[in-house]
Write a protein that holds these residues in place. Structure first.
Motif, mmCIF file in Angstrom:
data_model
loop_
_atom_site.group_PDB
_atom_site.id
_atom_site.type_symbol
_atom_site.label_atom_id
_atom_site.label_comp_id
_atom_site.label_asym_id
_atom_site.label_seq_id
_atom_site.Cartn_x
_atom_site.Cartn_y
_atom_site.Cartn_z
ATOM 1 N N GLN A 58 0.701 -0.937 -0.227
ATOM 2 C CA GLN A 58 0.020 -0.046 -0.065
ATOM 3 C C GLN A 58 0.840 1.286 -0.013
ATOM 4 O O GLN A 58 2.086 1.274 0.344
ATOM 5 C CB GLN A 58 -0.813 0.363 1.246
ATOM 6 C CG GLN A 58 -2.080 -0.820 1.363
ATOM 7 C CD GLN A 58 -2.993 -0.655 2.353
ATOM 8 O OE1 GLN A 58 -2.848 -0.004 3.189
ATOM 9 N NE2 GLN A 58 -4.087 -1.627 2.538
ATOM 10 N N GLY B 215 -2.955 4.849 1.238
ATOM 11 C CA GLY B 215 -3.886 3.877 1.356
ATOM 12 C C GLY B 215 -4.333 2.985 0.276
ATOM 13 O O GLY B 215 -4.838 1.884 0.025
ATOM 14 N N TRP B 216 -3.534 3.665 -1.026
ATOM 15 C CA TRP B 216 -3.920 3.147 -2.224
ATOM 16 C C TRP B 216 -3.257 1.745 -2.369
ATOM 17 O O TRP B 216 -2.169 1.691 -1.792
ATOM 18 C CB TRP B 216 -3.707 3.768 -3.474
ATOM 19 C CG TRP B 216 -4.608 4.659 -3.784
ATOM 20 C CD1 TRP B 216 -5.557 5.386 -3.044
ATOM 21 C CD2 TRP B 216 -5.072 5.426 -5.382
ATOM 22 N NE1 TRP B 216 -6.329 6.210 -3.662
ATOM 23 C CE2 TRP B 216 -5.984 6.260 -5.136
ATOM 24 C CE3 TRP B 216 -4.614 4.813 -6.357
ATOM 25 C CZ2 TRP B 216 -6.629 6.689 -6.263
ATOM 26 C CZ3 TRP B 216 -4.843 5.613 -7.561
ATOM 27 C CH2 TRP B 216 -5.914 6.469 -7.250
ATOM 28 N N LYS B 217 -3.617 0.634 -3.026
ATOM 29 C CA LYS B 217 -2.798 -0.585 -3.340
ATOM 30 C C LYS B 217 -1.663 -0.435 -4.239
ATOM 31 O O LYS B 217 -1.966 0.484 -5.146
ATOM 32 C CB LYS B 217 -3.784 -1.670 -4.022
ATOM 33 C CG LYS B 217 -4.720 -2.079 -3.044
ATOM 34 C CD LYS B 217 -5.714 -2.921 -3.437
ATOM 35 C CE LYS B 217 -6.740 -3.942 -2.651
ATOM 36 N NZ LYS B 217 -7.819 -4.507 -3.146
ATOM 37 N N PRO C 122 -7.352 2.312 -6.090
ATOM 38 C CA PRO C 122 -7.535 2.777 -5.090
ATOM 39 C C PRO C 122 -8.089 1.520 -3.993
ATOM 40 O O PRO C 122 -8.382 0.415 -4.346
ATOM 41 C CB PRO C 122 -9.061 3.613 -5.305
ATOM 42 C CG PRO C 122 -8.844 3.969 -6.633
ATOM 43 C CD PRO C 122 -8.008 2.838 -7.256
ATOM 44 N N PRO C 123 -8.309 1.757 -2.685
ATOM 45 C CA PRO C 123 -8.838 0.545 -1.844
ATOM 46 C C PRO C 123 -10.021 0.161 -2.451
ATOM 47 O O PRO C 123 -10.981 0.815 -2.657
ATOM 48 C CB PRO C 123 -8.880 1.226 -0.558
ATOM 49 C CG PRO C 123 -8.230 2.613 -0.415
ATOM 50 C CD PRO C 123 -8.290 3.163 -1.918
ATOM 51 N N GLY C 124 -10.370 -1.138 -2.251
ATOM 52 C CA GLY C 124 -11.543 -1.968 -2.536
ATOM 53 C C GLY C 124 -11.575 -2.176 -3.970
ATOM 54 O O GLY C 124 -12.291 -2.834 -4.540
#
Length: 183
Positions: free
Chosen positions: A11, A45-47, A59-61
């Protein structure tokens, strides 16, 4: 000045702006990626995943979509072709991994006992065959499978040499419609 993202646990963890060589400013175990020219710019927080020397962010998710390596595409095609079957002495023979194992063990029985006979299931149903036919089938299946691996190897060599073209994926495989052994 350049902006760098620190990657931790796959991340984006933090950003720093520096004018020097970031690799000399922090412990070498830290992973820093220069963000210059990366669009869209990721946020904390981004992968993050590195694929063939290039970083991909999402982006997360959301999953990170990266192209499947060409070697994996070629291996999948070889596996598909390997299981496409062969025709031996007019019999349609399956060449799936399970069929290969059964044919190999039947072939061993035929080698050990020249009088061995069995009811053999072809794609069209059961036939009774003897040792000579069993050995012919085993040899044809092995030749077909080896030809598939040889083609995969040739394609991987073409990639290494920089000579691979996408259309090559559909060329040069053994033709399972052509009888491998004449009746």
């Amino acid at each position: 000045m350049s902006i760098y993202a620190r990657i931790y646990a796959d991340q984006v963890f933090e950003f720093v702006e520096v004018s020097g060589d970031i690799s000399t400013m922090y412990h070498p175990s830290m992973i820093w990626v220069c963000m210059d020219g990366i669009e869209p710019a990721p946020a904390i927080g981004w992968k993050a995943i590195e694929m063939d020397g290039a970083w991909q962010f999402s982006p997360p998710g959301l999953p990170i979509v990266v192209p499947e390596p060409l070697s994996e595409i070629i291996a999948a095609e070889r596996f598909r072709r390997e299981g496409s079957g062969v025709t031996v002495e007019g019999l349609s023979i399956e060449t799936t991994r399970d069929s290969q194992a059964l044919i190999a063990s039947t072939g061993l029985s035929a080698v050990l006992d020249p009088d061995y006979r069995c009811n053999f299931k072809t794609a069209a149903g059961f036939v009774e065959i003897g040792s000579a036919q069993i050995i012919a089938i085993a040899k044809a299946v092995r030749a077909h499978v080896q030809a598939c691996f040889d083609r995969e190897h040739a394609l991987l060599q073409a990639i290494e040499a920089g000579e691979y073209r996408d259309e090559m994926l559909n060329e040069g495989w053994p033709d399972s419609a052509t009888p491998t052994t004449k009746p």
